[in-house]
Design an enzyme around this catalytic site. Structure first.
Site, PDB file in Angstrom:
ATOM      1  N   CYS A  98       0.696  -1.106  -0.046  1.00 13.88           N
ATOM      2  CA  CYS A  98      -0.049  -0.332   0.231  1.00 13.88           C
ATOM      3  C   CYS A  98       0.836   0.985   0.034  1.00 13.88           C
ATOM      4  O   CYS A  98       1.274   1.522   0.685  1.00 13.88           O
ATOM      5  CB  CYS A  98      -0.845  -0.200   1.383  1.00 13.88           C
ATOM      6  SG  CYS A  98      -2.333   1.555   1.482  1.00 13.88           S
ATOM      7  N   HIS A 144     -10.147   1.114   2.309  1.00 14.94           N
ATOM      8  CA  HIS A 144      -9.633   2.478   2.663  1.00 14.94           C
ATOM      9  C   HIS A 144     -10.381   3.807   2.760  1.00 14.94           C
ATOM     10  O   HIS A 144     -10.776   4.701   3.939  1.00 14.94           O
ATOM     11  CB  HIS A 144      -8.755   2.940   1.509  1.00 14.94           C
ATOM     12  CG  HIS A 144      -7.297   2.349   1.525  1.00 14.94           C
ATOM     13  ND1 HIS A 144      -6.536   2.868   1.759  1.00 14.94           N
ATOM     14  CD2 HIS A 144      -6.614   1.998   0.664  1.00 14.94           C
ATOM     15  CE1 HIS A 144      -5.813   2.667   2.129  1.00 14.94           C
ATOM     16  NE2 HIS A 144      -5.647   2.128   1.063  1.00 14.94           N
TER      17      HIS A 144
HETATM   18 NI    NI Z   1      -4.260   0.951   0.360  1.00 19.19          NI
END
Ligand code: NI
Length: 184
Positions: A98, A144
């Protein structure tokens, strides 16, 4: 405009992002900026909260996975007001990373298939099923929007082992070849 990436520890990454309405100001610009930022960071997906904008928008460019899955070559998609309605199949491991957690890669269990409701850039509603790499990336970006990070989804043992690494990142001990923003 290329946004700086919010790094783990930034409160916006832990908020639940709300849906937006068609009159949301400068939406085309936000989407263009998300794609531009995704491109320079060499990511495959970017959610608005990762650039400090807490709204239910994410973009995906899965073309780096074209070698593994040719159908991903042109998979460049925008998802607004996304809501996963169902996750299907036996969970599988896939190694994830990420932009908001630089340098960390972990195997994460997720379902191989999803059905998701969303609207496109013209606010046309869709319900669509995704599987394989698309389902994987979508679920990561979707998290997210709900204030979740992939490191929340690893086993309790891995979580324990990750703790000090995540603390180090939040203290600025990491390398990233893109602009970023840390919690104050
Ligand atoms: Ni991410």
């Amino acid at each position: 405009m290329i946004y700086p990436i919010q790094i783990i520890g930034c409160p916006v990454l832990r908020k639940i992002a709300p849906d937006i309405t068609p009159d949301y100001p400068n939406l085309p610009q936000l989407i263009a900026d998300l794609y531009e930022t995704l491109e320079v960071t060499e990511g495959v997906g970017l959610a608005a909260p990762q650039v400090g904008v807490s709204v239910r928008v994410f973009v995906i460019d899965a073309s780096p996975f074209a070698d593994e899955d040719p159908s991903m070559a042109n998979f460049r998609r925008t998802f607004i007001n996304a809501h996963i309605e169902e996750r299907m199949g036996d969970k599988e491991y896939f190694n994830e990373g990420c932009l908001s957690i630089p340098g960390i890669h972990e195997d994460v269990l997720r379902e191989p298939k999803i059905r998701m409701r969303y609207v496109d850039e013209q606010f046309q509603p869709h319900v669509e099923e995704f599987e394989g790499i698309a389902a994987r990336i979508i679920q990561h970006e979707y998290d997210h929007l709900d204030g979740m990070l992939f490191t929340d989804r690893v086993s309790p043992l891995r979580k324990q082992l990750l703790k000090s690494k995540l603390n180090a990142i939040q203290k600025g001990r990491f390398k990233a070849n893109y602009r970023y923003k840390m919690a104050r």
